[in-house]
Scaffold this motif. Structure first.
Motif, mmCIF file in Angstrom:
data_model
loop_
_atom_site.group_PDB
_atom_site.id
_atom_site.type_symbol
_atom_site.label_atom_id
_atom_site.label_comp_id
_atom_site.label_asym_id
_atom_site.label_seq_id
_atom_site.Cartn_x
_atom_site.Cartn_y
_atom_site.Cartn_z
ATOM 1 N N GLU A 233 0.813 -1.205 0.000
ATOM 2 C CA GLU A 233 0.000 0.000 0.000
ATOM 3 C C GLU A 233 0.852 1.264 0.000
ATOM 4 O O GLU A 233 0.476 2.281 -0.583
ATOM 5 C CB GLU A 233 -0.921 0.018 1.220
ATOM 6 N N PHE A 237 -0.825 2.096 -5.859
ATOM 7 C CA PHE A 237 -2.285 2.097 -5.897
ATOM 8 C C PHE A 237 -2.743 0.699 -6.325
ATOM 9 O O PHE A 237 -2.048 -0.002 -7.055
ATOM 10 C CB PHE A 237 -2.799 3.126 -6.898
ATOM 11 N N TYR A 239 -6.529 -1.197 -7.522
ATOM 12 C CA TYR A 239 -7.982 -1.202 -7.720
ATOM 13 C C TYR A 239 -8.639 -2.231 -6.806
ATOM 14 O O TYR A 239 -9.630 -1.933 -6.123
ATOM 15 C CB TYR A 239 -8.314 -1.500 -9.180
ATOM 16 N N SER A 242 -8.718 -1.193 -3.201
ATOM 17 C CA SER A 242 -9.698 -0.128 -2.977
ATOM 18 C C SER A 242 -11.111 -0.711 -2.896
ATOM 19 O O SER A 242 -11.944 -0.233 -2.112
ATOM 20 C CB SER A 242 -9.614 0.919 -4.096
ATOM 21 N N GLU A 247 -13.422 1.824 -0.698
ATOM 22 C CA GLU A 247 -13.101 3.202 -1.078
ATOM 23 C C GLU A 247 -13.862 3.567 -2.356
ATOM 24 O O GLU A 247 -14.115 2.712 -3.204
ATOM 25 C CB GLU A 247 -11.597 3.364 -1.272
ATOM 26 N N TYR A 250 -9.818 5.224 -6.717
ATOM 27 C CA TYR A 250 -8.440 4.780 -6.536
ATOM 28 C C TYR A 250 -7.525 5.595 -7.449
ATOM 29 O O TYR A 250 -7.950 6.109 -8.482
ATOM 30 C CB TYR A 250 -8.294 3.289 -6.846
#
Length: 260
Positions: A233, A237, A239, A242, A247, A250
């Motif tokens: 992390e 990034f 996907y 996330s 979330e 991203y």
């Protein structure tokens, strides 16, 4: 102080090649905040567009080019590779690889779990960047990139390919339907699936599969950086991460290459 230049990753064979600069940039060294911290180069994300634009300018500077000389496509998970001779006029083309022989034109792609692949034929002075998600890899983005490079004078035996950080086999659970779909299109992908003993679900080795497609396209010199975007992390990034964390969006990291 972390900057894009001192946080970016390089691949030995490309680093050793004369006349080009490349980088697999991490998420570190930019200006974005929150879930986009900090080098989010995804202008299509929900990040402030000014931040993404500034981050791309920082990447361009690290590569030694002006901001408008760093170009990326509108990625669609396809097998489409385009040749670029100058910065885009208007909207970026829908494609998943860019090939060029123009010095000073940096070609890049964005990822957040898919495999970024940088290519170079140092003798022919041709470089390329490709976005290899599973759909693009299965449908032939590597082969399309190599064919476009051949059109500019490259030869597969002289091409060096480097595969950057991507989601790894250990965390890339895909399900039986995914496996069946991939194997229907490419039975040679079978070795890149493993079954998780605890869940009984298949996992997919995306980077290994992309490396295999490079080899099938005639590229003998293929390097995998071997870092997992989901697991790290602090640097990448992801996907899928996330999604697991709930979330709303991203960030995207960039990989790019340029002829000096």
């Amino acid at each position: 102080m972390v900057t894009p230049e001192n946080a970016m990753l390089t691949a030995g064979p490309l680093q050793d090649a004369e006349g080009l600069t490349h980088g697999f940039f991490t998420r570190q060294g930019g200006v974005s905040g929150g879930i986009y911290e900090s080098l989010n180069c995804g202008v299509g994300s929900k990040d402030d567009p000014a931040n993404a634009t500034q981050n791309r300018a920082l990447v361009a500077a690290a590569l030694g080019v002006a901001p408008d000389r760093l170009i990326t496509p509108y990625q669609i998970h396809s097998a489409t590779a385009v040749v670029a001779e100058r910065p885009w006029e208007g909207d970026a083309p829908q494609a998943d690889a860019i090939v060029t022989k123009m010095p000073g034109l940096a070609v890049g792609i964005l990822t957040a779990d898919c495999a970024p692949v940088l290519f170079a034929d140092p003798e022919a002075k041709v470089v390329a960047a490709a976005h290899a998600g599973w759909r693009g890899a299965v449908s032939g983005i590597v082969e399309s990139t190599v064919e476009a490079m051949r059109g500019l004078g490259a030869t597969p035996e002289n091409i060096v390919a480097a595969i950057g950080p991507a989601i790894s086999l250990s965390v890339y659970e895909v399900g039986q339907d995914f496996k069946d779909s991939v194997l229907k299109d490419d039975s040679d992908a079978a070795p890149y699936f493993e079954t998780d003993e605890s869940t009984g679900e298949p996992h997919f080795d995306l980077s290994g599969y992309v490396a295999d497609r490079c080899a099938r396209a005639g590229i003998e010199n293929v390097t995998e950086i071997g870092l997992c975007t989901y697991c790290d992390e602090a640097r990448f990034f992801s996907y899928r991460r996330s999604q697991h964390w709930g979330e709303e969006d991203y960030g995207r990291q960039i990989a790019a290459i340029v002829l000096s």
